[in-house]
Scaffold this active site. Structure first.
Site, PDB file in Angstrom:
ATOM      1  N   ALA A   1     -16.994   3.036 -12.326  1.00  0.00           N
ATOM      2  CA  ALA A   1     -15.932   3.829 -12.955  1.00  0.00           C
ATOM      3  C   ALA A   1     -16.425   4.709 -14.095  1.00  0.00           C
ATOM      4  O   ALA A   1     -15.688   5.587 -14.557  1.00  0.00           O
ATOM      5  CB  ALA A   1     -14.819   2.907 -13.454  1.00  0.00           C
TER       6      ALA A   1
ATOM      7  N   GLY B   1     -20.196   6.214 -16.526  1.00  0.00           N
ATOM      8  CA  GLY B   1     -21.629   6.231 -16.801  1.00  0.00           C
ATOM      9  C   GLY B   1     -22.515   6.397 -15.584  1.00  0.00           C
ATOM     10  O   GLY B   1     -22.250   7.196 -14.688  1.00  0.00           O
ATOM     11  N   ILE B   2     -23.595   5.621 -15.543  1.00  0.00           N
ATOM     12  CA  ILE B   2     -24.570   5.716 -14.466  1.00  0.00           C
ATOM     13  C   ILE B   2     -23.938   5.399 -13.120  1.00  0.00           C
ATOM     14  O   ILE B   2     -24.214   6.059 -12.118  1.00  0.00           O
ATOM     15  CB  ILE B   2     -25.759   4.773 -14.742  1.00  0.00           C
ATOM     16  CG1 ILE B   2     -26.560   5.265 -15.960  1.00  0.00           C
ATOM     17  CG2 ILE B   2     -26.662   4.660 -13.525  1.00  0.00           C
ATOM     18  CD1 ILE B   2     -27.613   4.289 -16.449  1.00  0.00           C
TER      19      ILE B   2
ATOM     20  N   ASP C   1     -15.526  -2.122 -10.217  1.00  0.00           N
ATOM     21  CA  ASP C   1     -15.476  -2.089 -11.675  1.00  0.00           C
ATOM     22  C   ASP C   1     -14.316  -2.961 -12.130  1.00  0.00           C
ATOM     23  O   ASP C   1     -13.535  -3.464 -11.311  1.00  0.00           O
ATOM     24  CB  ASP C   1     -15.326  -0.664 -12.202  1.00  0.00           C
ATOM     25  CG  ASP C   1     -16.078  -0.460 -13.516  1.00  0.00           C
ATOM     26  OD1 ASP C   1     -15.853  -1.262 -14.453  1.00  0.00           O
ATOM     27  OD2 ASP C   1     -16.879   0.489 -13.617  1.00  0.00           O
TER      28      ASP C   1
ATOM     29  N   ASP D   1     -13.752  -8.694 -12.301  1.00  0.00           N
ATOM     30  CA  ASP D   1     -14.401  -9.001 -13.575  1.00  0.00           C
ATOM     31  C   ASP D   1     -15.633  -9.846 -13.289  1.00  0.00           C
ATOM     32  O   ASP D   1     -15.519 -11.041 -12.989  1.00  0.00           O
ATOM     33  CB  ASP D   1     -13.421  -9.752 -14.481  1.00  0.00           C
ATOM     34  CG  ASP D   1     -14.004 -10.066 -15.842  1.00  0.00           C
ATOM     35  OD1 ASP D   1     -15.216  -9.808 -16.054  1.00  0.00           O
ATOM     36  OD2 ASP D   1     -13.269 -10.597 -16.696  1.00  0.00           O
ATOM     37  N   LEU D   2     -16.807  -9.246 -13.367  1.00  0.00           N
ATOM     38  CA  LEU D   2     -18.034  -9.940 -12.999  1.00  0.00           C
ATOM     39  C   LEU D   2     -18.519 -10.923 -14.054  1.00  0.00           C
ATOM     40  O   LEU D   2     -19.552 -11.566 -13.868  1.00  0.00           O
ATOM     41  CB  LEU D   2     -19.130  -8.919 -12.688  1.00  0.00           C
ATOM     42  CG  LEU D   2     -18.828  -7.993 -11.506  1.00  0.00           C
ATOM     43  CD1 LEU D   2     -20.018  -7.075 -11.237  1.00  0.00           C
ATOM     44  CD2 LEU D   2     -18.475  -8.782 -10.264  1.00  0.00           C
TER      45      LEU D   2
ATOM     46  N   GLY E   1     -22.797  -3.439 -16.280  1.00  0.00           N
ATOM     47  CA  GLY E   1     -23.400  -4.103 -17.430  1.00  0.00           C
ATOM     48  C   GLY E   1     -22.643  -3.834 -18.706  1.00  0.00           C
ATOM     49  O   GLY E   1     -21.826  -2.914 -18.784  1.00  0.00           O
TER      50      GLY E   1
ATOM     51  N   TYR F   1     -28.602  -8.503 -25.544  1.00  0.00           N
ATOM     52  CA  TYR F   1     -28.684  -7.477 -24.497  1.00  0.00           C
ATOM     53  C   TYR F   1     -30.076  -7.413 -23.875  1.00  0.00           C
ATOM     54  O   TYR F   1     -30.234  -7.508 -22.652  1.00  0.00           O
ATOM     55  CB  TYR F   1     -28.299  -6.114 -25.079  1.00  0.00           C
ATOM     56  CG  TYR F   1     -28.429  -4.984 -24.082  1.00  0.00           C
ATOM     57  CD1 TYR F   1     -27.501  -4.829 -23.061  1.00  0.00           C
ATOM     58  CD2 TYR F   1     -29.488  -4.070 -24.160  1.00  0.00           C
ATOM     59  CE1 TYR F   1     -27.624  -3.790 -22.134  1.00  0.00           C
ATOM     60  CE2 TYR F   1     -29.609  -3.037 -23.247  1.00  0.00           C
ATOM     61  CZ  TYR F   1     -28.675  -2.905 -22.242  1.00  0.00           C
ATOM     62  OH  TYR F   1     -28.802  -1.880 -21.329  1.00  0.00           O
TER      63      TYR F   1
ATOM     64  N   LYS G   1     -31.506  -8.391 -19.958  1.00  0.00           N
ATOM     65  CA  LYS G   1     -32.175  -7.416 -19.101  1.00  0.00           C
ATOM     66  C   LYS G   1     -33.590  -7.871 -18.736  1.00  0.00           C
ATOM     67  O   LYS G   1     -34.068  -7.621 -17.620  1.00  0.00           O
ATOM     68  CB  LYS G   1     -32.200  -6.049 -19.775  1.00  0.00           C
ATOM     69  CG  LYS G   1     -30.820  -5.414 -19.924  1.00  0.00           C
ATOM     70  CD  LYS G   1     -30.115  -5.219 -18.587  1.00  0.00           C
ATOM     71  CE  LYS G   1     -28.853  -4.396 -18.720  1.00  0.00           C
ATOM     72  NZ  LYS G   1     -28.191  -4.167 -17.401  1.00  0.00           N
TER      73      LYS G   1
END
Length: 260
Positions: free
Chosen positions: A11, A13-14, A33, A42-43, A72, A154, A158
């Protein structure tokens, strides 16, 4: 030939730029999303991860060609742990069976150049052990300890995701099934998620002091979309377990010769 892609975080950004690029090229995209997508899930929750798999199976008819696990969060919260690592892994593992019917199955996840920063070792260990309860507990401790410790969340998520990709990619379930699994590690991209760091000239100068990007500096999400599109295309048949840094040179500046 038209292919069917699943893009999480579609939905904005990237993810949005990637979905748009793929659709412009004639492909079908099932966007995922937390709102405003084909699949709303909701992941950060087990229920949301199950919903993702069930709805994609329904919408695709049981076969997809590529997974782009891009969703993310960048906040210094426990939710970042739940989405960035456990949500991404659940997306890849949960949708992997749907790749079996594709002639050219592909999968990629969005990591970050922040994976180069020193992690919180306790959180990293919990993530790599796939212990979500322990990881969320440690994230809570970091948040309670203040802004500086919480800022490690964060990058640690990653780094854990990048390590998971490296470990999973050569296995029978992925490489053995003919599925190239890789990751990307963007530098600072001008998206809603990074608006606080890219919204003004002063903010951009400050973030570039932390994240050196000598090649053209901060860039747009469309540039990342081109890389994601190639990694999940039929042309990419042999890249396996690679974390491709698209970062304007941050990796080269920070790590230098350390990859040898």
């Amino acid at each position: 030939m038209s292919r069917t892609y699943v893009v999480t975080g579609a939905a904005s950004g990237i993810g949005k730029s990637t979905a748009e690029l793929l659709q412009e090229r004639g492909h079908r995209v099932i966007g995922v999303d937390i709102a405003g997508a084909d699949v709303v899930a909701d992941l950060s929750t087990a229920e949301g991860r199950s919903t993702l798999v069930e709805r994609v199976r329904e919408l695709s008819g049981g076969t997809i060609d590529a997974i782009i696990a891009n969703a993310g969060l960048a906040s210094s919260t426990a939710a970042t742990v739940a989405v960035n690592f456990f949500g991404a892994v659940a997306t890849l593992d949960g949708l992997r069976p749907l790749l079996a019917g594709s002639a050219a199955p592909r999968a990629v996840a969005t990591c970050s150049m922040a994976s180069l920063f020193p992690p919180d070792e306790e959180l990293l260990a919990a993530l790599l052990a796939a212990d979500e309860a322990a990881a969320l507990h440690r994230a809570g401790e970091l948040v309670a300890a203040g802004e500086q410790p919480a800022s490690q969340i964060y990058g640690t998520t990653k780094q854990a995701l990048a390590r998971w990709i490296r470990r999973a990619a050569p296995t029978p379930e992925w490489a053995g099934a003919g599925i190239p699994l890789n990751g990307i590690a963007p530098g600072v991209v001008a998206t809603p998620m990074t608006a606080a760091f890219t919204g003004t000239a002063e903010a951009r100068e400050a973030i570039l002091q932390q994240v050196p990007m000598p090649l053209n500096g901060i860039f747009e999400p469309r540039d990342v979309a081109y890389l994601l599109a190639w990694l999940t295309s039929e042309e990419n048949a042999h890249l396996c377990g690679q974390i491709v840094f698209i970062d304007g040179g941050s990796d080269a500046v920070i790590r230098g010769d350390s990859t040898w």
